[in-house]
Design a protein around this motif. Structure first.
Motif, short mmCIF file in Angstrom:
data_model
loop_
_atom_site.label_atom_id
_atom_site.label_comp_id
_atom_site.label_asym_id
_atom_site.label_seq_id
_atom_site.Cartn_x
_atom_site.Cartn_y
_atom_site.Cartn_z
N LEU A 8 3.90 -7.52 -9.67
CA LEU A 8 3.96 -6.80 -9.09
C LEU A 8 4.63 -6.54 -7.39
CD1 LEU A 8 -0.08 -5.92 -8.84
CD2 LEU A 8 1.45 -4.59 -9.36
N ALA A 9 5.54 -5.51 -6.91
CA ALA A 9 6.16 -5.37 -5.63
C ALA A 9 5.22 -5.90 -4.45
CB ALA A 9 7.31 -4.52 -5.56
N PRO A 10 5.98 -6.38 -3.53
CA PRO A 10 5.84 -7.17 -2.08
C PRO A 10 5.26 -6.40 -1.49
CG PRO A 10 8.35 -7.41 -2.74
CD PRO A 10 7.86 -7.11 -3.58
N ALA A 11 5.71 -4.85 -1.48
CA ALA A 11 4.26 -3.49 -1.09
C ALA A 11 3.50 -3.72 -1.66
CB ALA A 11 5.51 -2.14 -0.95
N LEU A 12 3.67 -3.92 -3.03
CA LEU A 12 2.25 -3.46 -3.87
C LEU A 12 1.03 -4.92 -3.34
CD1 LEU A 12 0.98 -1.32 -5.05
CD2 LEU A 12 2.66 -1.17 -5.04
N LEU A 13 1.63 -6.33 -3.30
CA LEU A 13 0.52 -7.43 -3.14
C LEU A 13 0.13 -7.27 -1.40
CD1 LEU A 13 3.50 -9.80 -4.96
CD2 LEU A 13 0.81 -9.39 -5.22
N SER A 14 1.26 -6.50 -0.31
CA SER A 14 0.86 -6.41 0.88
C SER A 14 -0.79 -5.63 1.15
CB SER A 14 1.76 -5.77 1.44
OG SER A 14 1.03 -6.12 3.31
N ALA A 15 -0.66 -4.30 0.35
CA ALA A 15 -1.52 -3.64 0.15
C ALA A 15 -2.44 -3.85 -0.54
CB ALA A 15 -1.01 -2.18 -1.04
N ILE A 16 -2.73 -4.77 -1.78
CA ILE A 16 -3.49 -5.10 -2.11
C ILE A 16 -4.53 -6.14 -1.49
CG2 ILE A 16 -4.93 -7.17 -4.01
CD1 ILE A 16 -2.15 -5.45 -5.69
N ARG A 18 -4.44 -6.31 1.93
CA ARG A 18 -4.94 -5.38 3.13
C ARG A 18 -6.16 -4.51 2.49
NH1 ARG A 18 0.12 -2.70 6.25
NH2 ARG A 18 -1.78 -2.08 7.39
N ALA A 19 -6.83 -4.30 1.16
CA ALA A 19 -7.47 -3.20 0.81
C ALA A 19 -8.47 -4.67 0.97
CB ALA A 19 -6.85 -2.98 -0.73
N ASN A 20 -8.84 -5.41 1.09
CA ASN A 20 -9.26 -6.85 0.41
C ASN A 20 -10.19 -7.20 -0.87
OD1 ASN A 20 -9.89 -7.04 3.68
ND2 ASN A 20 -11.42 -5.23 3.63
N GLU A 94 -6.34 5.97 -3.15
CA GLU A 94 -5.59 6.54 -1.86
C GLU A 94 -6.02 5.13 -0.83
OE1 GLU A 94 -4.73 8.56 1.50
OE2 GLU A 94 -4.94 9.50 -0.44
N ASN A 95 -7.10 4.03 -1.72
CA ASN A 95 -7.24 2.94 -0.62
C ASN A 95 -5.78 2.09 -0.55
OD1 ASN A 95 -8.65 1.18 0.51
ND2 ASN A 95 -9.07 0.13 -0.75
N PHE A 96 -5.42 1.96 -1.53
CA PHE A 96 -3.62 1.43 -2.07
C PHE A 96 -2.73 2.42 -0.95
CE2 PHE A 96 -5.71 -0.20 -5.72
CZ PHE A 96 -6.43 -1.63 -5.43
N SER A 97 -2.72 2.83 -1.53
CA SER A 97 -1.75 4.12 -1.32
C SER A 97 -1.80 4.21 0.37
CB SER A 97 -1.28 5.92 -1.21
OG SER A 97 -0.44 6.15 -0.54
#
Length: 380
Positions: A8-16, A18-20, A94-97
């Motif tokens: 997964l891309a860094p942006a997705l890893l950060s979203a994961i 932050r979404a706990n 939406e939670n990840f986006s």
């Protein structure tokens, strides 16, 4: 294994983060790398196995690498059997986006509510989550274009077919392009599901999470032997004995669910029914109040409850047993999620004893049976 190992891309890893979300589920470990490579996928997995994030995360990554479409041609279509599951999938997306470099719009559309507000919200949607009937309604009004989708997801395919959507599915599939990535998830396999697999999937990666393997170890299971006459009073005594903030109770019929709620409310216990005879507005309101803790007890039927996903649900009660062991697993799997402990209690009448033994045998785990007269003595 961590999400960082799945491609997964860094942006997705950060979203994961932050979404706990913490460690990935088994289905996510297997599915995410295959989907990022553009492969078709067949996921055989029960409810609560983490399958929604398993396909939403790679879909978001694929969309991030492309410009958003500026017309009503949606790039991703997710077909689901129920309104509740549609809302749940949209919430996950939406939670990840929320934490991504650009917002990727997702929208859940379903019947039972006015179509006009849904039509007005369609513009700019990149992930459309739809029940078959409402999708066809919107296609008939030229409000949505699925002729250019890049990814098709059929979630809970067995339930889509069991609920009588076969003709609707055939109609929808006439409009989708032949060249696309197709993902199909199903808890069970039968002739109709197999036929759909053969028709849609091209050399798919197969990922299977067995219901037996999925039974969460963090769920404390117990059962009480009760008589039909004392089952209702015992349920009320059980609820009043603990400090559970949320309790999900399963009944096998709409009539029973309504009767249980009536008795609970009459005895001062805040409860609401959740089933197919309720209007969409009533169901949405009931679920929102239950999730927020404003209503303590939700009494649901199996079909209506598909799609209910509450991270920290402490207790599930089987007021009546489900028809199949798989449905039992689905029910108790509503608790004990996200690394948290949960509890599942079943009320068993003498007539249900044989069926309960079958469920335990299939599950591969025996549940302690306590006589109702010994209630409160079990921990002594």
């Amino acid at each position: 294994m961590s999400f960082a190992n799945l491609g997964l891309a860094p942006a997705l890893l950060s979203a994961i983060q932050r979404a706990n979300y913490e460690a990935p589920y088994p289905i996510q470990i297997e599915a995410i790398p295959a989907l990022l490579q553009g492969k078709d996928l067949l996921g055989l997995a029960p409810t609560g196995s983490g399958k929604t994030a398993a396909y939403i995360l790679p879909i978001l990554q694929q969309l991030l690498s492309k410009e958003a479409l500026r017309d009503r041609a949606v790039p991703v279509l997710v077909i689901v059997p129920t309104r509740e599951l549609a809302v749940q999938v949209a919430e996950v997306a939406e939670n990840f986006s929320r934490f991504l470099p650009r917002r990727i719009k997702s929208l859940a559309i379903f019947g039972g509510v006015s179509i006009n507000p849904q039509m007005m919200k369609l513009g700019g949607t990149e992930i459309l989550i739809a029940t078959p009937g409402r999708l066809i309604d919107l296609m008939g009004r030229n409000s949505v274009n699925i002729s250019r989708i890049q990814t098709l997801v059929i979630d809970e395919a067995d339930k889509v077919l069991q609920m009588g959507f076969r003709e609707e599915m055939e109609h929808i599939l006439e409009y989708v392009p032949k060249k696309k990535q197709t993902l199909m998830f199903s808890a069970t396999m039968d002739g109709e599901v197999e036929e759909l697999i053969q028709k849609l999937l091209n050399d798919p990666v197969r990922v299977q999470v067995a219901a037996d393997d999925f039974t969460p170890d963090l769920i404390k299971q117990s059962a009480y032997r009760v008589s039909p006459e004392t089952k209702g009073p015992f349920l009320r005594q059980l609820i009043q004995s603990g400090d559970w903030k949320q309790i999900l109770i399963f009944a096998s019929s709409i009539r029973t669910a309504d009767n249980v709620v009536g008795k609970l409310v009459k005895n001062g216990i805040d409860a609401v029914a959740f089933h197919g005879d309720k209007s969409q507005g009533a169901r949405t309101e009931a679920l929102a109040k239950f999730k927020s803790g404003k209503t303590r007890v939700l009494v649901a039927t199996d079909l209506a409850a598909r799609g209910i996903d509450i991270q920290a649900l402490p207790l599930v009660i089987n007021y009546e047993l489900p028809r199949s062991p798989k449905d039992y697993i689905h029910r108790i799997g509503r608790t004990g999620r996200a690394g948290m402990e949960g509890e599942a209690i079943s009320l068993i009448t003498p007539e249900e004893m044989h069926h309960f033994k079958v469920i335990q045998k299939k599950m591969g785990k025996w549940v302690k049976l306590i006589h109702e007269e010994d209630f409160g003595k079990a921990e002594e």
